[in-house]
Design a protein around this motif. Structure first.
Motif, PDB file in Angstrom:
ATOM      1  N   ILE A 195      23.753  -4.478 -73.451  1.00 21.22           N
ATOM      2  CA  ILE A 195      23.629  -3.435 -74.467  1.00 21.22           C
ATOM      3  C   ILE A 195      23.006  -2.183 -73.874  1.00 21.22           C
ATOM      4  O   ILE A 195      23.493  -1.056 -74.073  1.00 21.22           O
ATOM      5  CB  ILE A 195      22.786  -3.948 -75.657  1.00 21.22           C
TER       6      ILE A 195
ATOM      7  N   GLN B  81      25.620  -7.290 -91.240  1.00 17.69           N
ATOM      8  CA  GLN B  81      24.500  -7.191 -90.304  1.00 17.69           C
ATOM      9  C   GLN B  81      24.223  -5.784 -89.779  1.00 17.69           C
ATOM     10  O   GLN B  81      23.090  -5.502 -89.386  1.00 17.69           O
ATOM     11  CB  GLN B  81      24.727  -8.143 -89.115  1.00 17.69           C
TER      12      GLN B  81
ATOM     13  N   ALA C 152      24.188  -1.394 -80.581  1.00 15.56           N
ATOM     14  CA  ALA C 152      23.507  -2.662 -80.327  1.00 15.56           C
ATOM     15  C   ALA C 152      23.846  -3.691 -81.397  1.00 15.56           C
ATOM     16  O   ALA C 152      24.082  -4.874 -81.095  1.00 15.56           O
ATOM     17  CB  ALA C 152      21.999  -2.446 -80.253  1.00 15.56           C
TER      18      ALA C 152
ATOM     19  N   TRP D 136      32.259  -7.331 -74.133  1.00 20.89           N
ATOM     20  CA  TRP D 136      31.344  -8.449 -73.910  1.00 20.89           C
ATOM     21  C   TRP D 136      32.046  -9.783 -74.198  1.00 20.89           C
ATOM     22  O   TRP D 136      31.780 -10.798 -73.540  1.00 20.89           O
ATOM     23  CB  TRP D 136      30.105  -8.306 -74.782  1.00 20.89           C
TER      24      TRP D 136
ATOM     25  N   VAL E  88      22.558 -10.416 -72.896  1.00 21.52           N
ATOM     26  CA  VAL E  88      23.073  -9.515 -73.932  1.00 21.52           C
ATOM     27  C   VAL E  88      22.246  -8.229 -73.998  1.00 21.52           C
ATOM     28  O   VAL E  88      22.804  -7.126 -74.110  1.00 21.52           O
ATOM     29  CB  VAL E  88      23.088 -10.215 -75.308  1.00 21.52           C
ATOM     30  N   ASP E  89      20.916  -8.350 -73.911  1.00 21.09           N
ATOM     31  CA  ASP E  89      20.075  -7.153 -73.989  1.00 21.09           C
ATOM     32  C   ASP E  89      20.375  -6.189 -72.841  1.00 21.09           C
ATOM     33  O   ASP E  89      20.430  -4.973 -73.045  1.00 21.09           O
ATOM     34  CB  ASP E  89      18.592  -7.541 -73.948  1.00 21.09           C
TER      35      ASP E  89
ATOM     36  N   CYS F 242      27.301  -5.030 -80.852  1.00 26.79           N
ATOM     37  CA  CYS F 242      27.300  -5.915 -79.685  1.00 26.79           C
ATOM     38  C   CYS F 242      26.730  -7.282 -80.028  1.00 26.79           C
ATOM     39  O   CYS F 242      27.247  -8.318 -79.582  1.00 26.79           O
ATOM     40  CB  CYS F 242      26.489  -5.299 -78.548  1.00 26.79           C
ATOM     41  N   ARG F 243      25.683  -7.311 -80.823  1.00 30.65           N
ATOM     42  CA  ARG F 243      25.054  -8.588 -81.155  1.00 30.65           C
ATOM     43  C   ARG F 243      25.963  -9.439 -82.052  1.00 30.65           C
ATOM     44  O   ARG F 243      26.002 -10.670 -81.917  1.00 30.65           O
ATOM     45  CB  ARG F 243      23.696  -8.359 -81.805  1.00 30.65           C
TER      46      ARG F 243
ATOM     47  N   ALA G 217      28.428 -10.901 -79.654  1.00 27.76           N
ATOM     48  CA  ALA G 217      27.798 -11.933 -78.829  1.00 27.76           C
ATOM     49  C   ALA G 217      27.658 -13.248 -79.593  1.00 27.76           C
ATOM     50  O   ALA G 217      27.717 -14.333 -78.992  1.00 27.76           O
ATOM     51  CB  ALA G 217      26.439 -11.455 -78.336  1.00 27.76           C
ATOM     52  N   GLU G 218      27.482 -13.168 -80.899  1.00 29.76           N
ATOM     53  CA  GLU G 218      27.358 -14.365 -81.729  1.00 29.76           C
ATOM     54  C   GLU G 218      28.718 -14.937 -82.118  1.00 29.76           C
ATOM     55  O   GLU G 218      28.790 -16.059 -82.644  1.00 29.76           O
ATOM     56  CB  GLU G 218      26.576 -14.036 -83.001  1.00 29.76           C
TER      57      GLU G 218
END
Length: 223
Positions: A186, A75, A95, A169, A182-183, A98-99, A102-103
């Motif tokens: 970040i 990703q 970012a 996170w 989350v945004d 981090c995403r 978060a997932e």
């Protein structure tokens, strides 16, 4: 690790089922208290079938720990495509990491909790994967330094500062999620990192908004 199935797509799907079941059970019961039979039931496959895709419980744990690393590999590079500005690339790689976290919160925490349960050879695989994916962050730091936007940093130390920021996170999600989405996390944490790393020119550009994503900086809950 080898699989008894010659169908690569089927193997990938089955191992995804196994990883999902294993992460859930390891996170709630612990690695040592979870059995292969329980993982098979949660994955909705027979106890015999699971051994076609993972020979031992250590293999299942390795698959679970590599899941986040492999997701970074899949990703993060697409998230950097078309971004040439060094500061924007740094923020984009942060970012993207981090995403992924978060997932995959439970899987990220599991890396910290259970890596030492693996045999040394398998721990080495996880470490190599961490170093390889961390290089994606390291290169953006070097590029910012070369462009005069970051100070003269120890790149390895700075990379791990970013990684710890990313993992926070998951590690402190019980509290952070009450204050940020989350945004917002970040944006706020990237702001802290850039301010710490930036040269005078980098800070000027950062404060001017150059290379910053269109994400809100506002916390969502308790002040």
């Amino acid at each position: 690790m080898p699989s008894h199935s010659a169908d690569a797509d089927l193997t990938k799907r089955r191992r995804k089922q196994i990883v999902g079941a294993a992460v859930h059970l390891f996170s709630r019961k612990g690695y040592y208290r979870t059995t292969m039979q329980e993982i098979a039931r949660r994955a909705r496959m027979s106890a015999g079938l699971i051994y076609h895709y993972a020979r031992t419980k250590e293999d299942v744990l390795l698959l679970a720990l590599l899941h986040v690393i492999n997701t970074y590999r899949e990703q993060v590079p697409p998230a950097l495509e078309g971004i040439d500005d060094p500061l924007a690339r740094f923020r984009a790689v942060h970012a993207a990491f981090c995403r992924v976290v978060a997932e995959n919160i439970d899987a990220t925490v599991l890396v910290y909790r259970s890596t030492n349960s693996l045999p040394s050879e398998q721990r080495a695989i996880v470490k190599r994967g961490e170093l390889e994916t961390g290089e994606m962050i390291a290169q953006t730091i070097r590029d910012c330094m070369a462009a005069g936007l970051f100070r003269d940093l120890d790149v390895e130390l700075a990379t791990y500062q970013v990684l710890m920021n990313v993992h926070m996170w998951a590690l402190k999600n019980w509290h952070l999620k009450t204050r940020f989405d989350v945004d917002a996390y970040i944006a706020e944490s990237a702001d802290l990192l850039v301010r710490g790393f930036a040269s005078a020119e980098g800070l000027r550009r950062h404060l001017a908004g150059d290379g910053r994503p269109a994400a809100s900086l506002k916390a969502i809950a308790k002040p």
